[in-house]
Design an enzyme around this catalytic site. Structure first.
Site, PDB file in Angstrom:
ATOM      1  CE  LYS A  27      -7.416   7.666  -3.204  1.00 37.84           C
ATOM      2  NZ  LYS A  27      -7.422   7.996  -4.655  1.00 37.84           N
ATOM      3  CG  HIS A  49      -1.224   0.020  -5.018  1.00 39.39           C
ATOM      4  ND1 HIS A  49      -0.219  -0.053  -5.944  1.00 39.39           N
ATOM      5  CD2 HIS A  49      -1.832   1.212  -5.208  1.00 39.39           C
ATOM      6  CE1 HIS A  49      -0.213   1.033  -6.688  1.00 39.39           C
ATOM      7  NE2 HIS A  49      -1.178   1.828  -6.260  1.00 39.39           N
ATOM      8  CG  HIS A 105       2.189   2.908  -3.982  1.00 42.93           C
ATOM      9  ND1 HIS A 105       0.895   2.755  -3.550  1.00 42.93           N
ATOM     10  CD2 HIS A 105       2.199   4.017  -4.755  1.00 42.93           C
ATOM     11  CE1 HIS A 105       0.152   3.734  -4.032  1.00 42.93           C
ATOM     12  NE2 HIS A 105       0.920   4.517  -4.760  1.00 42.93           N
TER      13      HIS A 105
END
Length: 526
Positions: free
Chosen positions: A89, A92, A95
């Protein structure tokens, strides 16, 4: 002024009534007060107060070396879980904030002398890994494809499988079947999954190294899959914490609502694995505190987790919340990967070379490495100068401006002080001489340096980096003002040269110290 008035003033300023904080060399200033008119009284008081603070500072410090460690007395290992992206994933901006803030908090406690253990807890378990396998097969990705650019290739596979699932309802069912087999230790599925993990971690370590971030342990959700935590689930059942619902789900009650821990098909949810992780970490580390650096959107999850583990006797856990970044995108579109953000920051700093002639900062000889460090410094400081729980709008222009309160300012000031020391042509004094102090014109720097330990203490108490960032900006401004009047090479007196160089060198070391706690790599030239 009467003796009573002088005594009252010293009491108000928290100074000893016997005047012991005043160095003998400034006693004549006290005497002056008795014959000074009320018109100049406030100015004189301020002068004496500043001098008494400086003298107090010298008496407490001895050698001129501000230290931060005296303010922390807690013991035991502190665990900090931060960054924690999900495999396949996007990494983003949430994070990114977790990485920057978590690294700062770990550095802050480590600087105080405490044992710190940094954990990156990667999301590598769940139904999405069934989708991931199907996506890899759909795109015919080879092992070499995955190894060359694992994060982006696995993301492509995950997106492809999700798109296919919108058209074919059977895809989601197949993904659940694959994950169920993984929970039951299916060999082929697990070997592929291990490969994805191995490639991803190698790439993450490379990117983290650009940020100057390292971890003591990479841990995985999969460490706490159903097979490994059955004894913990059974213990929760026996204690009446975990109960079975009519549809087969197993739940816990948190503040009047039921929260699922095990799904009706027997597979575990994230909460179950987090419970097991806390218990496992306590057994391994006997931690004094465990901090989770995760955005505010996960508050409900952590309320449930802490409610459960507190029933098991573990109370020293905290969710360090932070707000969201809005508007962070590259000039080519939306950012989904950490490296996109870092590359963008580096490239913009390179472009600023053409404008360097109009600024005080010389960027004309900027190397790729220096541009990278400057860009990363700007991104980190732009984040840490915000209140932690505040949402904020990201703007590349503001974050990477050469002038103003940015990471560039901290780096520029540090470089300026390094250059001053290199060109001085003399050795600094080892200690400050109070007799020469009024002539150094650097008293304001000393007063700022004296605040450093308490600034770090306040930062630890609140876990707010903006306290330290604001302090470092103020220190830089103070240094800049003093550099205009307190010359070193142009000063005729060698004694004053050596005193001033000592003060500027100590300011440089303190600035570098603070920058490193923030997670910056201080540059010597730029």
């Amino acid at each position: 002024m009467s003796k009573y008035e002088l005594s009252s003033w010293k009491s108000h300023q928290c100074l000893p009534p016997d005047g012991s904080f005043f160095h003998p060399s400034c006693q004549h200033e006290i005497h002056k007060i008795t014959s000074t008119s009320q018109a100049v009284f406030p100015k004189m008081l301020d002068k004496i107060h500043r001098f008494s603070c400086i003298t107090s500072f010298l008496k407490r410090r001895g050698i001129f070396n501000p230290s931060s460690r005296a303010f922390c007395s807690a013991s035991g290992k502190i665990l900090v879980e931060f960054s924690s992206p999900n495999i396949a994933k996007p990494f983003h901006v949430g994070h990114l904030r977790s990485t920057i803030i978590g690294n700062f908090i770990a550095n802050l406690f480590e600087d105080s002398g405490q044992a710190v253990w940094r954990i990156n807890y990667l999301g590598d378990w769940g139904t999405q890994f069934g989708l991931l396998k199907l996506g890899v097969e759909q795109l015919n990705l080879t092992e070499e494809d995955l190894k060359s650019d694992p994060i982006k290739q696995l993301f492509r596979a995950y997106v492809a499988a999700n798109e296919k699932a919108k058209e074919d309802e059977g895809i989601a069912s197949k993904a659940r079947e694959i994950f169920s087999r993984m929970e039951l230790e299916d060999g082929d599925d697990l070997s592929r999954w291990n490969l994805y993990r191995e490639f991803t971690v190698a790439e993450l370590k490379r990117v983290y190294s650009r940020l100057g971030v390292c971890f003591d342990a990479y841990e995985w959700e999969s460490m706490y899959r159903r097979k490994n935590i059955e004894d913990i689930l059974e213990d929760l059942r026996k204690k009446g914490i975990l109960s079975k619902e009519s549809d087969g789900k197993e739940t816990v009650e948190v503040n009047g609502r039921k929260v699922a821990v095990v799904k009706s098909d027997g597979t575990t949810l994230y909460l179950a694995r987090d419970i097991a992780a806390v218990l496992d970490r306590m057994q391994k580390h006997n931690f004094s505190h465990l901090f989770y650096i995760v955005d505010s959107g996960q508050s409900d999850h952590f309320r449930a987790l802490f409610h459960i583990v507190q029933k098991l006797g573990i109370t020293q856990v905290s969710h360090v919340k932070f707000g969201r970044i809005k508007g962070m995108s590259t000039r080519r579109g939306s950012v989904v990967f950490l490296e996109d953000i870092l590359n963008e920051a580096r490239d913009i700093m390179r472009e600023k070379q053409v404008k360097s002639s109009t600024t005080k900062v010389n960027l004309s000889d900027l190397t790729d490495k220096t541009a990278d460090i400057l860009g990363i410094s700007a991104v980190i400081v732009n984040d840490l100068k915000q209140r932690r729980q505040k949402d904020y709008n990201f703007d590349w222009k503001n974050a990477l401006q050469v002038e103003g309160d940015t990471g560039i300012k901290l780096q520029y000031t540090h470089c300026r002080l390094v250059s001053l020391s290199e060109k001085a042509g003399i050795e600094p004094d080892l200690t400050l001489n109070p007799e020469l102090l009024p002539h150094t014109k650097c008293q304001e720097i000393i007063l700022e340096l004296d605040k450093f330990p308490s600034i770090l203490a306040r930062s630890r108490e609140s876990l707010e980096a903006c306290i330290l960032v604001t302090y470092l900006f103020t220190l830089c401004n103070t240094i800049s003002r003093c550099l205009k009047t307190a010359r070193v090479k142009q000063e005729p007196s060698l004694d004053l040269q050596r005193q001033r160089l000592l003060i500027f060198n100590t300011a440089r070391k303190t600035l570098a110290h603070g920058m490193k706690i923030l997670g910056l790599q201080p540059l010597d030239r730029m």
